[in-house]
Design a protein around this motif. Structure first.
Motif, mmCIF file in Angstrom:
data_model
loop_
_atom_site.group_PDB
_atom_site.id
_atom_site.type_symbol
_atom_site.label_atom_id
_atom_site.label_comp_id
_atom_site.label_asym_id
_atom_site.label_seq_id
_atom_site.Cartn_x
_atom_site.Cartn_y
_atom_site.Cartn_z
ATOM 1 N N LYS A 97 0.847 -1.185 0.000
ATOM 2 C CA LYS A 97 0.000 0.000 0.000
ATOM 3 C C LYS A 97 0.885 1.238 0.000
ATOM 4 O O LYS A 97 1.547 1.546 0.989
ATOM 5 C CB LYS A 97 -0.935 -0.011 1.205
ATOM 6 C CG LYS A 97 -1.948 -1.154 1.156
ATOM 7 C CD LYS A 97 -2.972 -1.068 2.276
ATOM 8 C CE LYS A 97 -4.021 -2.163 2.128
ATOM 9 N NZ LYS A 97 -5.067 -2.097 3.176
ATOM 10 N N THR A 98 0.900 1.918 -1.129
ATOM 11 C CA THR A 98 1.778 3.070 -1.308
ATOM 12 C C THR A 98 0.975 4.363 -1.428
ATOM 13 O O THR A 98 -0.240 4.338 -1.670
ATOM 14 C CB THR A 98 2.646 2.892 -2.560
ATOM 15 O OG1 THR A 98 1.792 2.880 -3.724
ATOM 16 C CG2 THR A 98 3.442 1.598 -2.497
ATOM 17 N N SER A 99 1.664 5.490 -1.305
ATOM 18 C CA SER A 99 1.009 6.788 -1.420
ATOM 19 C C SER A 99 0.894 7.254 -2.863
ATOM 20 O O SER A 99 0.005 8.023 -3.209
ATOM 21 C CB SER A 99 1.783 7.844 -0.618
ATOM 22 O OG SER A 99 1.819 7.514 0.749
ATOM 23 N N ILE A 100 1.817 6.796 -3.719
ATOM 24 C CA ILE A 100 1.892 7.279 -5.092
ATOM 25 C C ILE A 100 1.613 6.135 -6.058
ATOM 26 O O ILE A 100 2.156 5.029 -5.906
ATOM 27 C CB ILE A 100 3.279 7.881 -5.391
ATOM 28 C CG1 ILE A 100 3.571 9.040 -4.441
ATOM 29 C CG2 ILE A 100 3.372 8.349 -6.838
ATOM 30 C CD1 ILE A 100 4.991 9.562 -4.534
ATOM 31 N N LYS A 170 -11.526 1.123 -14.855
ATOM 32 C CA LYS A 170 -12.781 1.044 -14.109
ATOM 33 C C LYS A 170 -12.786 -0.171 -13.195
ATOM 34 O O LYS A 170 -13.267 -0.101 -12.055
ATOM 35 C CB LYS A 170 -13.969 0.995 -15.083
ATOM 36 C CG LYS A 170 -14.224 2.312 -15.809
ATOM 37 C CD LYS A 170 -15.330 2.166 -16.847
ATOM 38 C CE LYS A 170 -15.550 3.480 -17.590
ATOM 39 N NZ LYS A 170 -16.573 3.339 -18.669
ATOM 40 N N HIS A 171 -12.232 -1.265 -13.678
ATOM 41 C CA HIS A 171 -12.146 -2.468 -12.853
ATOM 42 C C HIS A 171 -11.223 -2.222 -11.659
ATOM 43 O O HIS A 171 -11.562 -2.552 -10.514
ATOM 44 C CB HIS A 171 -11.631 -3.637 -13.681
ATOM 45 C CG HIS A 171 -11.475 -4.916 -12.913
ATOM 46 N ND1 HIS A 171 -12.542 -5.692 -12.541
ATOM 47 C CD2 HIS A 171 -10.366 -5.535 -12.436
ATOM 48 C CE1 HIS A 171 -12.102 -6.754 -11.869
ATOM 49 N NE2 HIS A 171 -10.785 -6.670 -11.793
ATOM 50 N N PHE A 172 -10.066 -1.631 -11.918
ATOM 51 C CA PHE A 172 -9.131 -1.323 -10.830
ATOM 52 C C PHE A 172 -9.777 -0.390 -9.818
ATOM 53 O O PHE A 172 -9.663 -0.580 -8.604
ATOM 54 C CB PHE A 172 -7.869 -0.690 -11.404
ATOM 55 C CG PHE A 172 -6.878 -0.264 -10.360
ATOM 56 C CD1 PHE A 172 -6.079 -1.196 -9.715
ATOM 57 C CD2 PHE A 172 -6.744 1.071 -10.019
ATOM 58 C CE1 PHE A 172 -5.166 -0.801 -8.748
ATOM 59 C CE2 PHE A 172 -5.835 1.473 -9.053
ATOM 60 C CZ PHE A 172 -5.040 0.532 -8.414
ATOM 61 N N SER A 173 -10.483 0.609 -10.307
ATOM 62 C CA SER A 173 -11.131 1.580 -9.425
ATOM 63 C C SER A 173 -12.186 0.908 -8.552
ATOM 64 O O SER A 173 -12.326 1.230 -7.366
ATOM 65 C CB SER A 173 -11.773 2.698 -10.253
ATOM 66 O OG SER A 173 -12.339 3.685 -9.434
ATOM 67 N N ALA A 184 -8.801 -2.820 -1.303
ATOM 68 C CA ALA A 184 -9.203 -1.450 -0.985
ATOM 69 C C ALA A 184 -8.006 -0.643 -0.479
ATOM 70 O O ALA A 184 -7.299 -1.063 0.440
ATOM 71 C CB ALA A 184 -10.304 -1.467 0.066
ATOM 72 N N HIS A 185 -7.780 0.505 -1.107
ATOM 73 C CA HIS A 185 -6.629 1.323 -0.742
ATOM 74 C C HIS A 185 -6.775 2.685 -1.394
ATOM 75 O O HIS A 185 -7.229 2.801 -2.529
ATOM 76 C CB HIS A 185 -5.330 0.666 -1.196
ATOM 77 C CG HIS A 185 -4.117 1.521 -1.038
ATOM 78 N ND1 HIS A 185 -3.736 2.024 0.176
ATOM 79 C CD2 HIS A 185 -3.214 1.974 -1.936
ATOM 80 C CE1 HIS A 185 -2.639 2.733 0.030
ATOM 81 N NE2 HIS A 185 -2.304 2.725 -1.251
ATOM 82 N N THR A 186 -6.383 3.725 -0.696
ATOM 83 C CA THR A 186 -6.452 5.082 -1.228
ATOM 84 C C THR A 186 -5.057 5.610 -1.523
ATOM 85 O O THR A 186 -4.173 5.542 -0.668
ATOM 86 C CB THR A 186 -7.139 6.024 -0.222
ATOM 87 O OG1 THR A 186 -8.466 5.561 0.027
ATOM 88 C CG2 THR A 186 -7.209 7.438 -0.774
ATOM 89 N N HIS A 354 -7.813 12.053 -4.751
ATOM 90 C CA HIS A 354 -6.361 12.050 -4.874
ATOM 91 C C HIS A 354 -5.921 13.163 -5.818
ATOM 92 O O HIS A 354 -6.676 13.609 -6.674
ATOM 93 C CB HIS A 354 -5.873 10.694 -5.408
ATOM 94 C CG HIS A 354 -6.599 10.243 -6.652
ATOM 95 N ND1 HIS A 354 -7.629 9.327 -6.603
ATOM 96 C CD2 HIS A 354 -6.464 10.591 -7.950
ATOM 97 C CE1 HIS A 354 -8.093 9.125 -7.827
ATOM 98 N NE2 HIS A 354 -7.406 9.889 -8.672
ATOM 99 N N LYS A 355 -4.700 13.614 -5.636
ATOM 100 C CA LYS A 355 -4.096 14.535 -6.604
ATOM 101 C C LYS A 355 -3.847 13.746 -7.881
ATOM 102 O O LYS A 355 -3.454 12.575 -7.841
ATOM 103 C CB LYS A 355 -2.778 15.087 -6.069
ATOM 104 C CG LYS A 355 -2.911 15.888 -4.786
ATOM 105 C CD LYS A 355 -3.226 17.360 -5.054
ATOM 106 C CE LYS A 355 -2.008 18.103 -5.533
ATOM 107 N NZ LYS A 355 -2.272 19.578 -5.632
#
Length: 404
Positions: A97-100, A170-173, A184-186, A354-355
Motif C-alpha cells: 500500500k503506497t502513497s503514489i 474502471k475495474h481497478f477503481s 481497498a486502498h487510497t 487524490h491529486k
C-alpha cells in the motif's frame, strides 16, 4: 531545504540533469540525457513493448512479457483479470500500500504497425510507440532510478482497455474503492501517462458518445412510397445535429464542444429502400455536463423522431455510458510547461480523492496514425520528467501533511 530533500532520492547522475533540458535537433550534437546503460535499458524495454501487438482485447501477450520483466527487476506483480485473458498489472516493491500510483495503458488502437528505429534521424516508430508505450517504458525506468523510502512508496499500474472505454481502469477503481475488497486502498497522488508533448496537462475535455438508430420499412426502390427509408430519416437527423453542433456549450479553458459523426451505415443495396440505418457520434465536451448535452440532442431530434413514428418507423438514441464532463487536472508543478488537451483519458475512470497529474512523451497528433513515432531524446527526457514529477509531488504532499 525542500530542494535538498528532493535530491536525496535521486542517483548522483540525475542531480546533474534535474532541470528540464532542450537538446539540439541534431542527435549527434545533443548532450546525453541518460547514462548509456540506462538509455540502453529504456530503448530495449520500449522496443519489446511496441513489438508485442496489443490491440484492445488482445493485451495478454504484452501483459505476460511485462510481468516477467517487472519481476526480474524485483517488483511484486499482481494481476487483475478484467475479462478473459485480459489483465491489469499492479507492481510494487517492499510495500503493498503506497502513497503514489504511476499508471498508463498497454492496449493500442488498430491496426498493428511494426517497430522501427532510425538512428540517423533519432526517430522511433510503430503502433503504440507514442500512445502509450512510451509512457509505460519511461515510467518504469524513472521509478527504477529512484532510491530509498520514495521508491518503496510507489506502485506501478498498467491497464488494459483504455482505448475503448477504460474497462481496465474502471475495474481497478472498483477494487480499490470497495471497502469490502482486500484490494481497498487510497492513493494520495496518481500520475497518468499519455502523449502530452512533454508538458503537464491542466485538464481535458469531457466525453459523450451515442448512436442514432433508425428503423424504417423495406421496399423496392422503384416504389419508394411503399416503404420508409431509414437512410432518409438518418440523413435528416444528422442534418439537425449539424445545426446543433454550431451551438453547443463552450468555455475559455477548453474552447468549443465538438461533435464528430464517426461512422454511418444503412441499407443493403441501391435498389432497396433501406430498412435500417445508424450513425455513431462522439461529442467532446468543453463545458456543461453530459446530461445537459443529452437534452440538447433529444430536443434537436424530437421532430424527426415524431415524423418517422407516424410513418410506422422508429428513431432511437443509444447512449454509450454516462459520459463525463470536462476534467480539471492538477498542474501545480511550476517547472513544467502547461496545456489542455481535447482527447479523453483514464483520469476520470479512477474514482477517489487524490491529486492527479497527466504527462507523457510524444504528440497526440501522430497517435492513432500510420506515422506514430517520437524522437529518442523525447523518450529519454520523459524518464527525467517522470522522475522529477514523482519527487516534486511527493515532496509537496509531504509538506501539506506537515502543515495540517
Amino acid at each position: 531545504m525542500i530542494f535538498r530533500n528532493i535530491l536525496q532520492f535521486l542517483p548522483a547522475y540525475a542531480t546533474l540533469t534535474f532541470a528540464a533540458q532542450t537538446p539540439l535537433d541534431d542527435p549527434y550534437n545533443s548532450p546525453p540525457l541518460l547514462p548509456k546503460s540506462e538509455s540502453s535499458e529504456l530503448l530495449s524495454l520500449h522496443r519489446k513493448l511496441v513489438e508485442h501487438e496489443s490491440i484492445t482485447g488482445n493485451e495478454e501477450g504484452v501483459g505476460k512479457w511485462l510481468t516477467s520483466y517487472l519481476e526480474s527487476k524485483k517488483f511484486t506483480v499482481k494481476l487483475q483479470e478484467v475479462t478473459s485473458k485480459r489483465y491489469n498489472l499492479l507492481a510494487y516493491g517492499s510495500k503493498k500500500k503506497t502513497s503514489i500510483l504511476v499508471t498508463s495503458h498497454i492496449d493500442t488502437v488498430p491496426p498493428f504497425w511494426p517497430y522501427y528505429y532510425n538512428e540517423t534521424s533519432d526517430v522511433i516508430g510503430g503502433r503504440g510507440s507514442v500512445d502509450a508505450k512510451a509512457s509505460v517504458a519511461a515510467q518504469i525506468i524513472a521509478v527504477q532510478g529512484l532510491e530509498g523510502k520514495l521508491l518503496d512508496d510507489i506502485s506501478l499500474l498498467f491497464v488494459v482497455g483504455e482505448e475503448t472505454g477504460g474497462d481496465g481502469m474502471k475495474h481497478f477503481s472498483s477494487l480499490i474503492n470497495d471497502p469490502d475488497s482486500p484490494s481497498a486502498h487510497t492513493y494520495d497522488v496518481v500520475i497518468f501517462g499519455e502523449p502530452t508533448e512533454g508538458k503537464l496537462v491542466c485538464g481535458h475535455k469531457g466525453m459523450l458518445g451515442f448512436t442514432v438508430k433508425v428503423k424504417g420499412k423495406a421496399a423496392h426502390s422503384g416504389y419508394p412510397w411503399l416503404g420508409v427509408s431509414a437512410n432518409d430519416v438518418l440523413v435528416e437527423a444528422l442534418g439537425r445535429l449539424l445545426v446543433l453542433r454550431d451551438n453547443l456549450p463552450w468555455s475559455e479553458k477548453y474552447g468549443n464542444t465538438t461533435m464528430n459523426i464517426g461512422k454511418v451505415q444503412g441499407g443493403v443495396a441501391a435498389n432497396v429502400v433501406a430498412e435500417t440505418a445508424e450513425a455513431r457520434i462522439a461529442v467532446r465536451l468543453a463545458a456543461a455536463t453530459p446530461k445537459i448535452v443529452q437534452g440538447m440532442v433529444l430536443d434537436a431530434l424530437e421532430d424527426v423522431k415524431s415524423s418517422v413514428e407516424k410513418l410506422g418507423g422508429t428513431l432511437e438514441i443509444e447512449w454509450s455510458g454516462e459520459g463525463y464532463p470536462p476534467i480539471d487536472i492538477d498542474c501545480d508543478i511550476e517547472s513544467f510547461e502547461k496545456l489542455t488537451v481535447n482527447y479523453g483519458t483514464d483520469v476520470p475512470n479512477l474514482k477517489g480523492d487524490h491529486k492527479r497529474y497527466l504527462y507523457g512523451p510524444g504528440s497526440i497528433f501522430v497517435a492513432h496514425s500510420d506515422h506514430e513515432a517520437l524522437k529518442k531524446k523525447d523518450l529519454e527526457q520523459a524518464v527525467l520528467d517522470f522522475r522529477r514529477l514523482i519527487v516534486e509531488t511527493s515532496e509537496m504532499h509531504h509538506q501539506e501533511h506537515l502543515e495540517m
